[in-house]
Each structure stands twice: as C-alpha cells, then as structure tokens.
Design a protein around this motif. Structure first.
Motif, PDB file in Angstrom:
ATOM      1  N   ASP A  51       0.858  -1.187   0.000  1.00  0.00           N
ATOM      2  CA  ASP A  51       0.000   0.000   0.000  1.00  0.00           C
ATOM      3  C   ASP A  51       0.892   1.234   0.000  1.00  0.00           C
ATOM      4  OD1 ASP A  51      -2.027  -1.772   0.183  1.00  0.00           O
ATOM      5  OD2 ASP A  51      -2.851  -1.041   2.072  1.00  0.00           O
ATOM      6  N   ARG A  52       0.423   2.235  -0.703  1.00  0.00           N
ATOM      7  CA  ARG A  52       1.199   3.461  -0.808  1.00  0.00           C
ATOM      8  C   ARG A  52       0.750   4.409   0.314  1.00  0.00           C
ATOM      9  NH1 ARG A  52       3.090   6.078  -5.708  1.00  0.00           N
ATOM     10  NH2 ARG A  52       2.207   4.321  -6.815  1.00  0.00           N
ATOM     11  N   PRO A  53       1.690   4.927   1.115  1.00  0.00           N
ATOM     12  CA  PRO A  53       1.285   5.838   2.180  1.00  0.00           C
ATOM     13  C   PRO A  53       0.692   7.128   1.615  1.00  0.00           C
ATOM     14  CG  PRO A  53       3.582   5.149   2.442  1.00  0.00           C
ATOM     15  CD  PRO A  53       3.142   4.699   1.089  1.00  0.00           C
ATOM     16  N   THR A  54      -0.316   7.665   2.303  1.00  0.00           N
ATOM     17  CA  THR A  54      -0.872   8.956   1.917  1.00  0.00           C
ATOM     18  C   THR A  54       0.153  10.050   2.229  1.00  0.00           C
ATOM     19  OG1 THR A  54      -3.027   8.096   2.565  1.00  0.00           O
ATOM     20  CG2 THR A  54      -2.881  10.458   2.162  1.00  0.00           C
ATOM     21  N   ALA A  55       0.841   9.865   3.353  1.00  0.00           N
ATOM     22  CA  ALA A  55       1.902  10.797   3.737  1.00  0.00           C
ATOM     23  C   ALA A  55       2.894  10.039   4.602  1.00  0.00           C
ATOM     24  CB  ALA A  55       1.324  11.982   4.497  1.00  0.00           C
ATOM     25  N   GLY A  56       4.053  10.638   4.786  1.00  0.00           N
ATOM     26  CA  GLY A  56       5.055  10.009   5.630  1.00  0.00           C
ATOM     27  C   GLY A  56       5.895   8.998   4.893  1.00  0.00           C
ATOM     28  N   ASP A  57       6.704   8.287   5.651  1.00  0.00           N
ATOM     29  CA  ASP A  57       7.759   7.514   5.046  1.00  0.00           C
ATOM     30  C   ASP A  57       8.050   6.278   5.894  1.00  0.00           C
ATOM     31  OD1 ASP A  57       9.493   7.307   2.976  1.00  0.00           O
ATOM     32  OD2 ASP A  57      11.146   8.316   4.004  1.00  0.00           O
TER      33      ASP A  57
END
Lengths: 358, 256
Positions: A51-57
C-alpha cells in the motif's frame, strides 16, 4: 531496522493510519498491539510497499522497500490475509518466490523442512489446513534468510500446538539477532513473546515502550478496602502516611504502596470494622483495554476525523463499554473484557473448525 | 539480470497451475476441431454454394473457421494468468518479492505472451493443414500467394488476443468481471458491430475485426476495409498496447 516517520494512510474520509512514528530495532521481538481495525495490517502492508502511504515515510535499513535489491533477503513477511495461489503446490509456490530473488532451489527444501511441510510439498495449497497454510506463509517469510521478519497476527486461528511452535520460532529468530516485528490484538500473547511494545489505536500511536516498563507502569497493584465508616478509614490511612488512596465508584477505597497485612493491623489497632480487605492486581489486559478504550472513545465521538477530543459524552452505545472499562478493577472481568475474550474464543473455535473441515 | 530472475519466476508460476494447460489445450482443440468440421461441410456443399462465393472461395480462411470460438479459450488464458494473482491473494506475495511493479507485470505478460504465441502458431498451422487436407480438391497450398502470411498471421492473432486480455485483466483485476466483459464482447458484440452495415465503419476498427484481416488470402469485392492485412494487425496491436498501458497504470498506482 524499520523506521516509520509520520506514516499516514487515508481511505476516503477514514484515517486508517495516523502519523505513526516509531522504530523497530534489531535483535528483539517488537510487539505491535492494537484492537482489530486499529491499522496494524495497513501499517505492515505499507512497510513492504503493498500500500502506498498517503503521507510520511517508511524505510527498511535506511531504504525504501521498492529500492531493495532482492527484498526477500532483507525482510520476510507473513501477512494476515492468504497470499498463495491454491492451485499451486507448496514447493512451486516457494520456488517461484525464490527464483525472483535469486535464492537457490536448495533453500526451498530447507525452509519446507524448517516449517515441517516437506511431506506435503508437492500437494496443492488449496487442501492445506489453517495451520499448514500459516506454516507455508512462514516458510515464504524465511526463504531469503532475512534479517527482519514481520508477522501479522501469526497465531490467529491456530491450535495450541501451532501457537506454541510460532512463539518459540519468534524467540529463536530474535535470539539469532534478527529483527522480529509481530502484530496481535491480544495483550496476553504479547506479554509472552515481546520484548518491546508498540501500541496503536485508531491508527494512532498510544505507547512505544519496553515490555518490562509497560508492565511496571500498567500492572497497578493495590489493596481494596471497604468499611462502614469510610471517612474514619480515610483519616486513619492519612494518619498512617498512606496517601495514595483513591475512592472507587462502588464506594470502596483503593490503597497503593502498602500491603493488606499492614492495613488489617492498622484497622484492628483502631477498632475499625472492615467489610473488605483484598489485595488486587490490575492485569496487563486491563491496562491495554484502558489504553485502547480511549482511542475507541475518541473514534466514537469524532467519527475518526481529526478533531477535538471529548471524553465526557459517554451515552452512545459504542462508548458504554468504555465507561465500564474505566471503572474496571482487577479480578472482575468488566463487560468489554468479556467481549474481548468472547471474540478470542470465537476465533479459536473458528480456526479449529476449519482445521477439521480440511 | 534481475529481469531474467523474474522471467524465470513467472515461468514457474505459469507452468505450475492447471488452468494454463486446460485453457491452451482447449484453444488448440476447439480451433482445430471446428475448423475441420467446417472444412468437411464446405467440401461437401461446395457445388451448392452461390457462384459469387465459389469465385472468391478462400480455403485458408475456411480452415480458420474455428478461431472465433478458439480465441475465447485464449481470452480465458490471458485473463486468468493476470487476475488469478488478485483473486487468490498471490499478488501480495508476488509484489513483496518483486516490488517494482512494471518489472513484475511485464515479465508476467512476456512469459505468457510467448507461450500464447507458440500455442497460437501450433493452432494456426495445425488448423490450416488439417483443414486443407479435408477440403480435398478445393484446398490451398502453403506456397500459394499470401497463404503463409495468413497462417503466420493467424498465430500472431491468437497471441495478440491473449495479450489484449492480459492488459484488460490487469486493469479490472477481477477474473469474473474481465471475462464477463471480454467474452460477450468478442463472441457477440464485435461480430454484430462488424457485420451490420450501419456500424461497420466503426466495427471494423475493433481489435478482432481488424486483426483477423491478416488471416484472409482472398479479398472479396464487398470488402470495404481501408486497411490491408498487416495494417489490420497493426490496428489490433495498437489496441493491445493501449490495454497494456492501462494495465500498467492501474498496477503502478493502486494498492495491492
């Protein structure tokens, strides 16, 4: 080492993971605890780039998952949901994963041996029981002999023998100096396996602490006192220098930092009648319940959106249990704790059923 | 080097599930059997056919009569190769092992396409030789003008229809949804659009209508297509490329 920095995942209006920042350190078992739906699986899926994060790392040994060359040799993951083509044999399932990461064929035989699936290696995964399926998933995670292992609810639906096996495996892997990151919604499970604890609720970080610290902070021990002359009892305790006394909602007093024998003697000395004098120990499960109940409460009022916390409106149905949890004292399983256990038992019996069925 | 590993892995995947074998076997058997049947019927009724039909008789194309049905098995093959990853949950294992999604998707499609091409060629050459043998005195020879191109093109057509299906499946993910759209489209809708005068102008640009032009040796006088055999195949290839781009964008951007 896995480093999360402000990791956030939003599904439409729902914030599944909310600015998570913590580090999973090597050489220990880190427990990832939270009630069902807290965002544990989503967090783990973001860790391995599904899943691709909406924000952050999130970084694995300082790098993004997609930039790892032969990622299976860095991190092995057992996800909660099934991730096997049922028509393929266990051997071929592992072989195709091994080939993609340049792992030799001999290693496939090794991991099959490790998880005890050698005898059914040529059988299609479709016919596997829950426990065998879980073992196949673990074999896949171990395939690249990775330094980091990640298990999402590994004991879910397993029989006692399987649970025992997984616990020992995780301890062994950590003892070999590997990073082990394991999620669960059961505090009792974590207490047995984890050295470090990360607790989340509604996608938010609630605690990031070592297991002994968590136990010390949360397993409060106290003595419950009940007396017809409650005011006199209070004065007596004050006079004796016992100041950590709280009045419980049921009219009893809870005294900390002393023991039952001393309190009994004190009461006898002054001729005070006691109706109850009992040592109590709040369980870790209770501590966890209280910790996460707050996030449930938060969720119930604000619908999951970021907003002001209002902890005082307790009338709505989902919150009713929280009131009880707040008042929970040791030894008395309050309503939510009973529900918790019921859910656990249900899952356990579900797991047995599926084992029998296959 | 990494790409080679992923290709090898995808080959292991494709050869280790039964759906590969039965879909491809079905494609060969259906195309050959139906082509043979229609070749026999044609030979027996040749003298009763209208003069126009006899004049522009295309024995090569007749032997390919089973492809319309056989291609459906190719479509199922193409759809299952991709969408099985999603329907079984295998995609999570696959992408954990190969996080570069373009490498993953195109390695999978390359392996499946190559296999489809081999099977397509076997089907096409098999259907041709079997059909010609059964057509008796009306048969064509592989050395006749345009015949080798048509037979070779038939193999390409089968492979392209499979790859097109893979692209669509990569976009839609669900095997049921993909098959539910592709099967009726290629079996019914495209045929209607391509054969009804009012819609032919549009219908002839559909992938199967344009692509099947390459399998015809004799051009009938009522032919109105503004493209030749290779032009038609190029139109089909353009559809395939578009489907692959769509599939790539979906896998690249959506959560697994």
């Amino acid at each position: 080492m896995i480093e999360l920095e402000g990791l956030t995942k939003r599904y439409g209006a729902k914030l599944a993971v909310d600015r998570l920042t913590f580090t999973v350190r090597p050489g220990i078992v880190t427990g990832f605890l939270g009630p069902n739906g807290a965002g544990k699986s989503t967090t783990m899926r973001m860790m391995i780039g599904l899943d691709r994060p909406t924000a952050g790392d999130v970084r694995i040994d300082g790098r993004h998952y997609a930039d790892l060359r032969d990622p299976l040799t860095y991190i092995g993951a057992l996800l909660e949901a099934k991730a096997v083509h049922g028509g393929r044999s266990a051997y071929n399932h592992l072989l195709c994963l091994a080939q993609s990461n340049g792992i030799p064929r001999s290693r496939v035989h090794e991991v099959l041996e490790t998880v005890g699936l050698t005898s059914v290696a040529k059988k299609r995964a479709k016919g596997f029981s829950m426990g065998m399926g879980q073992r196949l998933g673990i074999a896949a995670a171990l395939l690249g002999d990775p330094r980091i292992l990640m298990f999402d609810e590994p004991v879910n639906g397993l029989d006692p023998e399987g649970i025992h096996w997984i616990r020992n495996l995780m301890k062994r892997l950590a003892a070999e100096g590997r990073t082990v990151f394991v999620s669960s919604h059961l505090m009792s499970e974590m207490a047995l396996t984890a050295d470090h604890l990360v607790v989340i609720g509604q996608g938010r970080l609630l605690a990031d602490t070592s297991m002994p610290e968590f136990i010390a902070q949360n397993s409060r021990s106290y003595v419950r006192l009940r007396a017809p002359e409650q005011e006199r009892l209070r004065d007596l305790l004050d006079g004796a220098g016992i100041t950590k006394v709280t009045a419980a909602k049921d009219g009893s007093l809870e005294a900390e930092g002393t023991d039952a024998a001393r309190l009994g003697e004190l009461a006898a000395e002054h001729g005070l009648v006691l109706h109850e004098l009992s040592p109590q120990q709040a369980s870790l499960e209770d501590a966890f319940m209280q910790l996460t109940a707050e996030s449930v409460e938060y969720h119930a009022h604000s619908g999951g959106a970021a907003g002001a916390v209002d902890g005082h409106v307790l009338a709505e149905p989902p919150v009713a249990g929280v009131t009880a949890a707040g008042a929970t004292t040791a030894g008395q399983p309050a309503a939510p704790a009973a529900e918790w256990g019921a859910g656990w038992r249900e899952q356990q019996s579900g797991g047995r059923k599926s084992r029998k069925g296959s | 080097m990494t790409a080679t590993r992923v290709l090898q892995s995808e080959w292991t995947k494709i050869r280790s599930v039964q759906s590969t074998i039965w879909t491809l076997a079905l494609a060969v058997v259906v195309t050959l059997a139906l082509g043979a049947l229609i070749s026999i019927v044609t030979r027996n009724t040749f003298d009763d056919m209208p003069t126009q039909d006899r004049l522009f008789f295309d024995p090569t194309f007749v032997s390919f009569a089973g492809m319309g049905l056989g291609q459906l098995a190719m479509i199922v093959f193409g759809v299952l190769v991709v969408s099985n990853e999603y329907s079984t949950g295998m995609i999570r294992s696959s992408l954990a092992a190969v996080p570069r999604r373009g490498t993953f998707l195109f390695s999978k499609i390359a392996v499946a396409a190559l296999l489809a091409l081999v099977i397509g060629m076997i089907t096409s050459f098999g259907a041709f030789f079997l059909g010609q043998a059964l057509l008796g005195e009306h048969r064509a020879s592989i050395g006749d003008q345009g015949v080798l191109r048509a037979v070779f093109g038939g193999g390409l057509y089968m492979a392209l229809i499979a790859v097109f299906s893979m692209g669509i499946a990569a976009m839609l993910r669900s095997p049921m949804l993909s098959l539910g759209i592709l099967m009726p489209f290629f079996f019914i809708i495209s045929n209607i659009l391509g054969n009804v005068d009012a819609t032919r102008k549009v219908g002839q640009y559909l992938p199967d209508q344009a692509g099947s032009k390459v399998m015809q040796v004799i051009t009938r006088p009522d032919n109105s297509a503004p493209y030749g055999p290779w032009g038609g195949l190029a139109i089909m290839a353009a559809w395939v490329v578009a489907a692959l781009i769509g599939g790539y964008l979906v896998i690249k951007n959506r959560d697994a």
